[in-house]
Design a protein around this motif. Structure first.
Motif, PDB file in Angstrom:
ATOM      1  N   UNK A 158      22.888  11.448  38.931  1.00 24.33           N
ATOM      2  CA  UNK A 158      21.575  11.448  39.573  1.00 24.33           C
ATOM      3  C   UNK A 158      20.518  12.130  38.705  1.00 24.33           C
ATOM      4  N   UNK A 159      20.948  13.092  37.883  1.00 20.63           N
ATOM      5  CA  UNK A 159      19.999  13.843  37.062  1.00 20.63           C
ATOM      6  C   UNK A 159      19.651  13.123  35.765  1.00 20.63           C
ATOM      7  N   UNK A 160      20.379  12.074  35.414  1.00 23.29           N
ATOM      8  CA  UNK A 160      20.184  11.437  34.107  1.00 23.29           C
ATOM      9  C   UNK A 160      18.761  10.948  33.864  1.00 23.29           C
ATOM     10  N   UNK A 204      26.793  12.906  26.949  1.00 21.10           N
ATOM     11  CA  UNK A 204      25.646  13.808  26.953  1.00 21.10           C
ATOM     12  C   UNK A 204      24.719  13.536  28.133  1.00 21.10           C
ATOM     13  N   UNK A 205      24.631  12.283  28.564  1.00 19.47           N
ATOM     14  CA  UNK A 205      23.708  11.924  29.644  1.00 19.47           C
ATOM     15  C   UNK A 205      24.349  12.065  31.028  1.00 19.47           C
ATOM     16  N   UNK A 206      25.650  11.740  31.130  1.00 14.74           N
ATOM     17  CA  UNK A 206      26.301  11.661  32.445  1.00 14.74           C
ATOM     18  C   UNK A 206      27.405  12.686  32.661  1.00 14.74           C
ATOM     19  N   UNK A 207      27.830  13.388  31.636  1.00 10.50           N
ATOM     20  CA  UNK A 207      29.070  14.139  31.744  1.00 10.50           C
ATOM     21  C   UNK A 207      30.245  13.213  31.473  1.00 10.50           C
ATOM     22  N   UNK A 208      31.455  13.681  31.757  1.00  8.23           N
ATOM     23  CA  UNK A 208      32.664  12.926  31.423  1.00  8.23           C
ATOM     24  C   UNK A 208      33.123  11.965  32.512  1.00  8.23           C
ATOM     25  N   UNK A 209      32.802  12.241  33.772  1.00  9.19           N
ATOM     26  CA  UNK A 209      33.426  11.463  34.840  1.00  9.19           C
ATOM     27  C   UNK A 209      33.051   9.991  34.817  1.00  9.19           C
ATOM     28  N   UNK A 219      12.323   1.931  27.806  1.00  6.89           N
ATOM     29  CA  UNK A 219      13.052   2.649  28.857  1.00  6.89           C
ATOM     30  C   UNK A 219      13.414   4.031  28.334  1.00  6.89           C
ATOM     31  N   UNK A 220      13.227   5.046  29.152  1.00  7.79           N
ATOM     32  CA  UNK A 220      13.430   6.417  28.681  1.00  7.79           C
ATOM     33  C   UNK A 220      14.806   6.969  29.016  1.00  7.79           C
ATOM     34  N   UNK A 221      15.552   6.277  29.869  1.00 10.29           N
ATOM     35  CA  UNK A 221      16.867   6.754  30.282  1.00 10.29           C
ATOM     36  C   UNK A 221      17.812   5.567  30.397  1.00 10.29           C
TER      37      UNK A 221
END
Length: 471
Positions: A129-131, A151-156, A194-196
């Motif tokens: 959600x924070x990405x 780096x953007x989402x973590x590992x899960x 797109x920024x993300x």
């Protein structure tokens, strides 16, 4: 006039598509010869008889939304035999639980964080959600996919969804693949501003309309071997004949045939032709182009390959299967005893394809750099897949028939910079009159992409042969 002579080296789907298009472009008098070192055509397309049904133990379907395969099937008069998967959902093993693969993602990258929430822990959901609020992505060249995603989402999210999806395509890890070659729509959206990753996915994933979706995949009821057989009619076939070297002639090319065994001269040592299409895996292309087109040879040498196997099982009639089309399994998922799964995917083919009149399933084994269960012999491999099938789906019935098909070094890995590598290959080969390349190492590993490279190679060769000579 002497008929033109073209050799296609490699009898997989790319080579056969090239031979077919060459026949259409050059006419019935052209001598088109497909030279294949194994004793069968089709490459990664292979249909066998299992429990009385024709069953694909290599590639089982083509992407219906790309035009190349569907158009070729229609051109060959096979369209009446096309079928599409049932409405059964695909699933993924995520965090020890099997769940439906969510919609509205691009190979697992969500257009809306809520779509993947069920696969993740509370912390995983927070990271996804924070990405969109992270610093904007500035895409300069290519990027390694794994580090970017983590780096953007973590590992899960990468481990539980994106890696299993990409592993099903490339038999490779998300951490060894490049963004531009594996997710070109996402890269294009980032290039466009797109920024993300979330914004990029939202730009390319179609919005839900409520209308029935177009079929994603297609296949032939009689198996994709039918496509191979139809294409094979376009050329003279030389099976079981390796090409040990390729050399230039004053006008055209010479193929040196047969195994180069010490003291043994092949019975038919050469084939002289006006043009050549090389539709072989990177190791063979590297070898044949070494000394002929050294820049292309060097580029092919940088393409790594993954091996895999398909374990096909026919279960007793009446055996209950889950109501899903199959389950993908990430590399970090573990069985109840803590050991890794042998399979990276299980397909419940009898559920996925309505035309199969037998209880057939298949397990796919093998990831790049992780031979794991591939070291086992066939009997042990069947045992391991059966154990995974029991744990993943509660299906423990003993098979009435089985088939193990191994694809050694069969899948190229699209690493960082792959598109530049392909551009180097094609630029170097384009400078050589009467030479073209095709295959899964270039612009996609799927059937439509391979057909597209074969078609493009044939058109390049036909244009060369039709060009007026000068001097």
């Amino acid at each position: 006039m002497t008929p033109v002579r073209v050799a296609v080296v490699g009898g997989g789907i790319a080579g056969l598509a090239a031979a077919h298009r060459l026949r259409a472009l050059l006419g019935p008098t052209a001598v088109i010869t497909v030279v294949e070192q194994s004793d069968r055509l089709g490459g990664k397309l292979r249909t066998v008889e299992l429990a009385g049904v024709r069953y694909d133990v290599g590639a089982e379907a083509y992407l219906n939304r790309r035009p190349e395969a569907a158009a070729l099937v229609a051109e060959l008069g096979l369209a009446d035999g096309v079928t599409h998967p049932t409405s059964a959902r695909s699933t993924v093993r995520a965090g020890g639980v099997t769940r439906p693969i969510p919609g509205r993602t691009m190979l697992g990258i969500p257009a809306d964080p809520e779509t993947v929430a069920e696969l993740l822990s509370a912390e995983g959901r927070r990271r996804v959600a924070a990405e969109p609020g992270l610093p904007p992505i500035r895409l300069d060249g290519d990027l390694a996919l794994g580090p970017l995603l983590r780096a953007r989402y973590g590992d899960e999210l990468p481990d539980r969804l994106i890696d299993p999806l990409l592993g099903g395509v490339y038999a490779g890890s998300v951490d060894g693949l490049g963004l531009r070659a594996t997710m070109p729509p996402i890269a294009a959206a980032l290039d466009a501003g797109a920024s993300s990753l979330t914004e990029a996915a939202a730009a390319v994933v179609p919005p839900a309309t409520g209308a029935p979706p177009e079929p994603v995949f297609g296949t032939l009821r009689s198996g994709l071997g039918t496509l191979v057989d139809a294409l094979a009619r376009s050329a003279d076939l030389r099976l079981g004949v390796p090409v040990r070297a390729l050399t230039r002639r004053a006008h055209g090319w010479r193929l040196h045939l047969g195994a180069a065994a010490p003291g043994h001269e092949p019975a038919d040592p050469v084939l002289d032709v006006d043009a050549v299409v090389l539709a072989v895996p990177p190791p063979a292309a590297r070898r044949l182009l070494d000394g002929v087109v050294p820049a292309a040879s060097a580029a092919y040498a940088r393409v790594e390959m993954a091996s895999m196997a398909v374990v096909a099982l026919a279960l007793p009639p009446g055996t209950d299967l889950p109501g899903t089309s199959g389950v993908l399994v990430g590399a970090r998922e573990r069985r109840a005893d803590g050991s890794p799964y042998a399979v990276k995917a299980v397909t419940f083919s009898a559920t996925k394809w309505a035309h199969l009149d037998a209880v057939v399933v298949r397990g796919s084994v093998g990831r790049h750099g992780e031979p794991g269960a591939l070291r086992a012999d066939d009997d042990e491999l069947v045992r391991l897949v059966r154990a995974d099938l029991a744990e993943l789906a509660g299906v423990s019935a003993a098979p009435i028939e089985q088939a193990v098909t191994r694809w050694g070094g069969g899948l190229p890995q699209y690493a960082v910079g792959h598109n530049d590598l392909v551009a180097d290959i094609e630029r170097a080969v384009a400078a050589e009159p009467g030479l073209a390349v095709a295959g899964a190492a270039l612009h996609g590993v799927g059937i439509p992409a391979c057909i597209g490279t074969g078609d493009a190679a044939a058109r390049r060769i036909a244009a060369h042969l039709r060009a007026p000579t000068t001097g």
